[in-house]
Design a protein around this motif. Structure first.
Motif, PDB file in Angstrom:
ATOM      1  N   GLU A  10     -30.860  29.308  16.872  1.00 20.05           N
ATOM      2  CA  GLU A  10     -32.133  28.597  16.799  1.00 20.05           C
ATOM      3  C   GLU A  10     -32.144  27.587  15.657  1.00 20.05           C
ATOM      4  OE1 GLU A  10     -34.767  28.500  18.798  1.00 20.05           O
ATOM      5  OE2 GLU A  10     -33.644  29.781  20.191  1.00 20.05           O
ATOM      6  N   ASN A  11     -31.563  27.948  14.506  1.00 26.13           N
ATOM      7  CA  ASN A  11     -31.574  27.010  13.374  1.00 26.13           C
ATOM      8  C   ASN A  11     -30.701  25.788  13.648  1.00 26.13           C
ATOM      9  OD1 ASN A  11     -29.292  28.886  13.069  1.00 26.13           O
ATOM     10  ND2 ASN A  11     -28.885  27.819  11.162  1.00 26.13           N
ATOM     11  N   ILE A  12     -29.673  25.965  14.502  1.00 23.37           N
ATOM     12  CA  ILE A  12     -28.821  24.832  14.852  1.00 23.37           C
ATOM     13  C   ILE A  12     -29.544  23.921  15.851  1.00 23.37           C
ATOM     14  CG2 ILE A  12     -26.596  24.141  15.820  1.00 23.37           C
ATOM     15  CD1 ILE A  12     -26.448  25.497  13.075  1.00 23.37           C
ATOM     16  N   LYS A  13     -30.344  24.512  16.733  1.00 23.09           N
ATOM     17  CA  LYS A  13     -31.145  23.688  17.640  1.00 23.09           C
ATOM     18  C   LYS A  13     -32.062  22.753  16.856  1.00 23.09           C
ATOM     19  CE  LYS A  13     -31.494  27.129  21.370  1.00 23.09           C
ATOM     20  NZ  LYS A  13     -32.435  27.984  22.137  1.00 23.09           N
ATOM     21  N   LYS A  14     -32.589  23.255  15.745  1.00 18.02           N
ATOM     22  CA  LYS A  14     -33.546  22.481  14.945  1.00 18.02           C
ATOM     23  C   LYS A  14     -32.870  21.637  13.864  1.00 18.02           C
ATOM     24  CE  LYS A  14     -36.855  26.270  15.498  1.00 18.02           C
ATOM     25  NZ  LYS A  14     -37.576  27.379  14.785  1.00 18.02           N
ATOM     26  N   LEU A  15     -31.573  21.814  13.702  1.00 13.41           N
ATOM     27  CA  LEU A  15     -30.860  21.151  12.602  1.00 13.41           C
ATOM     28  C   LEU A  15     -30.886  19.632  12.737  1.00 13.41           C
ATOM     29  CD1 LEU A  15     -28.933  21.366  10.113  1.00 13.41           C
ATOM     30  CD2 LEU A  15     -27.041  21.384  11.768  1.00 13.41           C
ATOM     31  N   VAL A  16     -31.287  18.970  11.671  1.00 10.66           N
ATOM     32  CA  VAL A  16     -31.150  17.512  11.578  1.00 10.66           C
ATOM     33  C   VAL A  16     -29.872  17.249  10.790  1.00 10.66           C
ATOM     34  CG1 VAL A  16     -32.153  15.382  10.726  1.00 10.66           C
ATOM     35  CG2 VAL A  16     -33.640  17.204  11.615  1.00 10.66           C
ATOM     36  N   PRO A  17     -28.844  16.713  11.421  1.00 10.92           N
ATOM     37  CA  PRO A  17     -27.567  16.560  10.725  1.00 10.92           C
ATOM     38  C   PRO A  17     -27.649  15.539   9.599  1.00 10.92           C
ATOM     39  CG  PRO A  17     -27.498  15.424  12.824  1.00 10.92           C
ATOM     40  CD  PRO A  17     -28.793  16.198  12.800  1.00 10.92           C
ATOM     41  N   TYR A  18     -26.721  15.672   8.656  1.00  7.66           N
ATOM     42  CA  TYR A  18     -26.630  14.692   7.576  1.00  7.66           C
ATOM     43  C   TYR A  18     -26.335  13.324   8.164  1.00  7.66           C
ATOM     44  CZ  TYR A  18     -24.894  12.218   3.481  1.00  7.66           C
ATOM     45  OH  TYR A  18     -24.691  11.298   2.479  1.00  7.66           O
ATOM     46  N   SER A  19     -27.065  12.345   7.733  1.00  6.51           N
ATOM     47  CA  SER A  19     -26.865  10.982   8.217  1.00  6.51           C
ATOM     48  C   SER A  19     -26.100  10.200   7.156  1.00  6.51           C
ATOM     49  CB  SER A  19     -28.220  10.314   8.495  1.00  6.51           C
ATOM     50  OG  SER A  19     -28.036   8.995   8.946  1.00  6.51           O
ATOM     51  N   SER A  20     -24.835   9.903   7.466  1.00  8.96           N
ATOM     52  CA  SER A  20     -24.012   9.178   6.491  1.00  8.96           C
ATOM     53  C   SER A  20     -24.347   7.698   6.510  1.00  8.96           C
ATOM     54  CB  SER A  20     -22.529   9.370   6.814  1.00  8.96           C
ATOM     55  OG  SER A  20     -22.183   8.630   7.974  1.00  8.96           O
ATOM     56  N   ALA A  21     -23.940   7.035   5.451  1.00  6.29           N
ATOM     57  CA  ALA A  21     -24.209   5.601   5.346  1.00  6.29           C
ATOM     58  C   ALA A  21     -23.606   4.834   6.515  1.00  6.29           C
ATOM     59  CB  ALA A  21     -23.655   5.079   4.023  1.00  6.29           C
ATOM     60  N   ARG A  22     -22.471   5.297   6.984  1.00  2.40           N
ATOM     61  CA  ARG A  22     -21.787   4.584   8.064  1.00  2.40           C
ATOM     62  C   ARG A  22     -22.413   4.852   9.431  1.00  2.40           C
ATOM     63  NH1 ARG A  22     -20.581   2.457   4.032  1.00  2.40           N
ATOM     64  NH2 ARG A  22     -18.486   2.131   3.214  1.00  2.40           N
ATOM     65  N   ASP A  23     -23.312   5.834   9.517  1.00  2.00           N
ATOM     66  CA  ASP A  23     -23.990   6.132  10.779  1.00  2.00           C
ATOM     67  C   ASP A  23     -25.221   5.268  10.998  1.00  2.00           C
ATOM     68  OD1 ASP A  23     -22.273   8.173  11.599  1.00  2.00           O
ATOM     69  OD2 ASP A  23     -23.340   9.675  10.410  1.00  2.00           O
ATOM     70  N   GLU A  24     -25.697   4.610   9.951  1.00  2.00           N
ATOM     71  CA  GLU A  24     -27.036   4.027   9.993  1.00  2.00           C
ATOM     72  C   GLU A  24     -27.077   2.557  10.379  1.00  2.00           C
ATOM     73  OE1 GLU A  24     -28.666   5.054   6.198  1.00  2.00           O
ATOM     74  OE2 GLU A  24     -28.947   7.156   6.740  1.00  2.00           O
ATOM     75  N   PHE A  25     -25.921   1.966  10.718  1.00  2.00           N
ATOM     76  CA  PHE A  25     -25.950   0.588  11.206  1.00  2.00           C
ATOM     77  C   PHE A  25     -24.951   0.448  12.345  1.00  2.00           C
ATOM     78  CE2 PHE A  25     -22.165   0.297   8.675  1.00  2.00           C
ATOM     79  CZ  PHE A  25     -21.421  -0.731   9.236  1.00  2.00           C
ATOM     80  N   LYS A  26     -25.163  -0.554  13.170  1.00  2.00           N
ATOM     81  CA  LYS A  26     -24.261  -0.845  14.272  1.00  2.00           C
ATOM     82  C   LYS A  26     -23.704  -2.250  14.086  1.00  2.00           C
ATOM     83  CE  LYS A  26     -25.350   3.047  16.262  1.00  2.00           C
ATOM     84  NZ  LYS A  26     -24.391   4.178  16.274  1.00  2.00           N
ATOM     85  N   GLY A  27     -22.500  -2.468  14.586  1.00  2.00           N
ATOM     86  CA  GLY A  27     -21.918  -3.799  14.504  1.00  2.00           C
ATOM     87  C   GLY A  27     -20.913  -3.924  13.377  1.00  2.00           C
ATOM     88  N   GLU A  28     -20.572  -5.166  13.028  1.00  2.00           N
ATOM     89  CA  GLU A  28     -19.568  -5.451  12.015  1.00  2.00           C
ATOM     90  C   GLU A  28     -20.247  -5.856  10.704  1.00  2.00           C
ATOM     91  OE1 GLU A  28     -16.311  -5.029  12.457  1.00  2.00           O
ATOM     92  OE2 GLU A  28     -16.700  -4.341  14.510  1.00  2.00           O
ATOM     93  N   ALA A  29     -19.564  -5.574   9.585  1.00  2.00           N
ATOM     94  CA  ALA A  29     -20.073  -5.960   8.272  1.00  2.00           C
ATOM     95  C   ALA A  29     -18.894  -6.256   7.362  1.00  2.00           C
ATOM     96  CB  ALA A  29     -20.941  -4.851   7.683  1.00  2.00           C
ATOM     97  N   SER A  30     -19.129  -7.069   6.336  1.00  2.00           N
ATOM     98  CA  SER A  30     -18.073  -7.418   5.381  1.00  2.00           C
ATOM     99  C   SER A  30     -18.412  -7.011   3.955  1.00  2.00           C
ATOM    100  CB  SER A  30     -17.798  -8.922   5.445  1.00  2.00           C
ATOM    101  OG  SER A  30     -18.986  -9.647   5.154  1.00  2.00           O
TER     102      SER A  30
END
Length: 348
Positions: A10-30
């Protein structure tokens, strides 16, 4: 009928995973000013100042090409041991649930269960090192979440009867985890091909054996997309370091070289079996689908100590149930096997 929601904690169903910096944008960056890295680089020829891909997409894409499985059905862990631990933490409630082990088998299943406070129900293999289906059926209860099967099995070396495994997959409402660490040396086909048939199937493999990358610690789990999503949610964000990802990707380009090694290992395995069976102290050599053989001897401790004194290390398995009197011997290079056989000729 298998339902992931019925066995997921049950706790895994409710788990909000850690959001890394690299997960929070899409596309290319320099310009990367998001992860508090050292922007000046690394004090090495190779630069490792940036965090690695948390989902290891390039490696998974290459594995997808080799295995014929979509990347979304692949989990990568810090060795197969991390995949085993993540399965326990995802699906088993500490102090409540249990798993079934079929000894003799790989020891980390029990260690990981104990670390996670999960009860173990042991159903030993038969004398032929096959599953005791009746015993397993009797051991299953409402709190049984997983059954672990190593095939080819460690330490016995044999493959588990495929029909028996499919019987479990078709009738058990929890996960059936098949550890195929040695599948590259086997005459049996992988269960990866059955992922679309069984929603409760998890297949473990590794780059540590046939691929010769034990030092990089890269293990694989193959399962349904919903199981892989859970495992990715539970794992640490950067569990496979950048160097391991780069080197694994480079190694995965060399399929022909690895296939050549596998053929040579199988030839050397046959040679070891043929020669060892003529020694008086060898009582039996069990059929092997792995890169090792299980050898029953008259004096396992004495032989083991004799070899250690000569600088040769094998594995004494004589205290393991159903492996009494046995040594497990890994297939080495031709030169290493020469040394082993020549040394054993002097054993009295």
């Amino acid at each position: 009928m298998f339902s992931i929601n019925k066995i997921l904690r049950e706790n895994i169903k409710k788990l909000v995973p850690y959001s890394s910096a690299r997960d929070e944008f899409k596309g290319e960056a320099s310009v990367f000013l998001d992860a508090n890295e050292n922007a000046f680089g690394s004090p090495l020829e190779q630069q490792y100042n940036r965090y690695p891909d948390p989902l290891q997409y390039k490696v998974k894409k290459r594995l997808s090409d080799i295995k014929g499985v979509p990347p979304r059905n692949i989990f990568l862990g810090n060795g197969s041991d991390e995949a085993i631990d993540v399965l326990f933490r995802s699906f088993c409630n500490p102090g409540v649930d249990n798993v079934i082990l079929v000894p003799p088998t790989y020891g980390m299943y029990e260690v990981s269960a104990n670390i996670n406070d999960i009860k173990i129900n042991k159903v030993p293999l038969t004398e032929e090192y096959q599953l005791n289906l009746e015993g397993i059926a009797e051991a299953i209860n409402d709190h049984t979440k997983m059954i672990f099967i190593c095939s080819p099995n460690n330490p016995t070396g044999n493959s588990i009867n495929r029909d028996d495994i499919e019987t479990l997959l078709a009738n058990f409402s929890g996960l059936v985890v098949i550890d195929e660490a040695y599948i590259n040396f086997s005459r049996q086909k992988t269960f990866i091909q059955e992922l679309t048939e069984y929603a409760n199937l998890v297949v473990l493999q590794t780059l540590s054996k046939a691929w010769g990358l034990a030092g990089l610690r890269v293990g694989m789990a193959f399962a349904s997309e919903e199981i892989i999503e859970v495992m990715n949610k539970v794992k640490p964000p950067y569990n496979i370091n950048e160097a391991s990802q780069e080197l694994a990707l480079k190694a995965l380009q060399n399929v022909d070289q690895v296939n050549g090694w596998i053929k040579e290992i199988l030839l050397q395995r046959d040679r070891l079996v043929l020669t060892l069976k003529d020694f008086d102290f060898v009582l039996d050599i069990y059929p092997s689908d792995a890169n090792f053989i299980l050898v029953k001897t008259t004096d396992p401790k004495g032989i083991y100590n004799f070899l250690v004194d000569k600088g040769i290390i094998v594995r004494d398995r004589s205290k393991v149930d159903l492996c009494e009197g046995c040594l497990r011997i890994t297939v080495g290079t031709p030169a290493e096997n020469d040394i082993l056989l020549q040394t054993l000729q002097n054993y009295k």
